[in-house]
Design an enzyme around this catalytic site. Structure first.
Site, PDB file in Angstrom:
ATOM      1  N   ARG A  97       0.852  -1.190   0.000  1.00  0.00           N
ATOM      2  CA  ARG A  97       0.000   0.000   0.000  1.00  0.00           C
ATOM      3  C   ARG A  97       0.889   1.242   0.000  1.00  0.00           C
ATOM      4  NH1 ARG A  97      -3.282  -3.119  -1.430  1.00  0.00           N
ATOM      5  NH2 ARG A  97      -5.282  -3.603  -0.467  1.00  0.00           N
ATOM      6  N   HIS A 100      -1.015  -0.827  -9.843  1.00  0.00           N
ATOM      7  CA  HIS A 100      -1.600  -1.670  -8.785  1.00  0.00           C
ATOM      8  C   HIS A 100      -2.120  -3.006  -9.336  1.00  0.00           C
ATOM      9  CE1 HIS A 100      -3.696  -1.623  -4.613  1.00  0.00           C
ATOM     10  NE2 HIS A 100      -3.410  -2.853  -4.991  1.00  0.00           N
TER      11      HIS A 100
END
Ligand code: GLV
Length: 310
Positions: free
Chosen positions: A225, A273
């Protein structure tokens, strides 16, 4: 009463999930929110980053299934009902993540960005490869995904250290734990791989001071993250050369803003991502199994500890 599973994701293939789940559970009605006439029939939610107040619409929800490994986006919201929340725990997802990490580490270990530059200048520029044992790789976060990646790296012969919140023992990996040992861990990492979940304890953990504890020229790979790293400090340390390069799959704000200086940095590789994604073919069975367990009054597997945040 019908048994409806409501599906929400802007990234995942709804028809594929629906087909595979209904193959596992023919009596399960899988629908998107907009196709549901009677919200009281919804008992399960399979979701990735649903919009705010999404959960208020389903008064009889019994299970929330996070369509991914990291649950930070779910646990930090205030409309989550008081029901079991589970996440995917899929060996094929862990394998996919380990593959990305291996690629990113080997790319640095074998100096591929340098050779790509040299090729563009038509330069035959020999650099003797280093033996992997001499290269120290640090993996922060030794959960299911971090452990698998650390083991793959060790299998390649790298000198691998791992850092986690609580003590871990992993064959062939030097394990550190707790904040007190973080600087000692970071000091030697020539390549640092960030695989921590985002929780109140890990957000901003890699701040300017901790990034400065890495050896000069260290390479950083973030696949968990973005908010674990202070992005401003990261940019500054890439600009100053303290950090030699970065491979970033995740960002504090996604999509990464067009104005971010990271886009223009030659020493930064950006991917949107996808280091690891939810795989319907392998994960549908475990979701179906949890629904079966719930119907039998048993607790579901892979339950998230909402207090802990993962
Ligand atoms: C992806 O980021 C996931 O958490 O599954």
């Amino acid at each position: 009463m019908r048994d409806i599973l409501v599906f929400y994701s802007d990234f995942d293939n709804y028809s594929q999930w629906k087909q595979l789940l209904q193959r596992e559970l023919p009596d399960l009605d899988v629908r998107r929110a907009e196709d549901i006439e009677d919200p009281s029939q919804v008992r399960y939610a399979l979701v990735w980053k649903p919009p705010i107040r999404f959960f208020h619409r389903w008064p009889n929800l019994e299970l929330v299934i996070n369509l991914g490994a990291g649950v930070d986006a779910l646990v930090s919201r205030d409309d989550l009902p008081d029901v079991a929340v589970t996440r995917l725990s899929d060996p094929n997802m862990a394998r996919m993540m380990a593959g990305y990490v291996l690629f990113a580490v080997l790319r640095y270990a074998r100096e591929i960005p340098f050779f790509e530059r040299m090729q563009r200048e038509a330069q035959w520029c020999y650099r003797h490869p280093r033996s992997p044992e001499t290269l120290r790789i640090g993996v922060m976060g030794l959960g299911e995904l971090g452990k698998r990646a650390a083991e793959e790296l060790a299998r390649q012969g790298f000198s691998v250290a791992g850092w986690s919140r609580s003590p871990k023992r992993l064959e062939g990996i030097e394990c550190y734990h707790g904040l007190d040992s973080l600087s000692a861990f970071l000091t030697d990492c020539e390549i640092l791989v960030v695989m921590l979940p985002s929780t109140p304890d890990t957000r901003g953990l890699l701040d300017a001071e901790r990034l400065a504890a890495l050896p000069r020229g260290a390479r950083l790979i973030n696949v968990s993250r973005g908010d674990i790293i202070d992005e401003t400090a990261l940019i500054e340390q890439l600009q100053s050369g303290h950090l030699g390069a970065a491979t970033l799959d995740v960002f504090a704000k996604e999509p990464l803003e067009v104005s971010s200086p990271l886009w223009g940095m030659q020493q930064v590789l950006i991917t949107p991502h996808l280091a690891s994604v939810a795989l319907p073919d392998s994960a549908a069975a475990q979701i179906a199994e949890n629904i079966r367990r719930l119907r039998q009054g048993k607790p579901p597997h892979h339950r998230v500890d909402l207090q802990r945040g993962y």
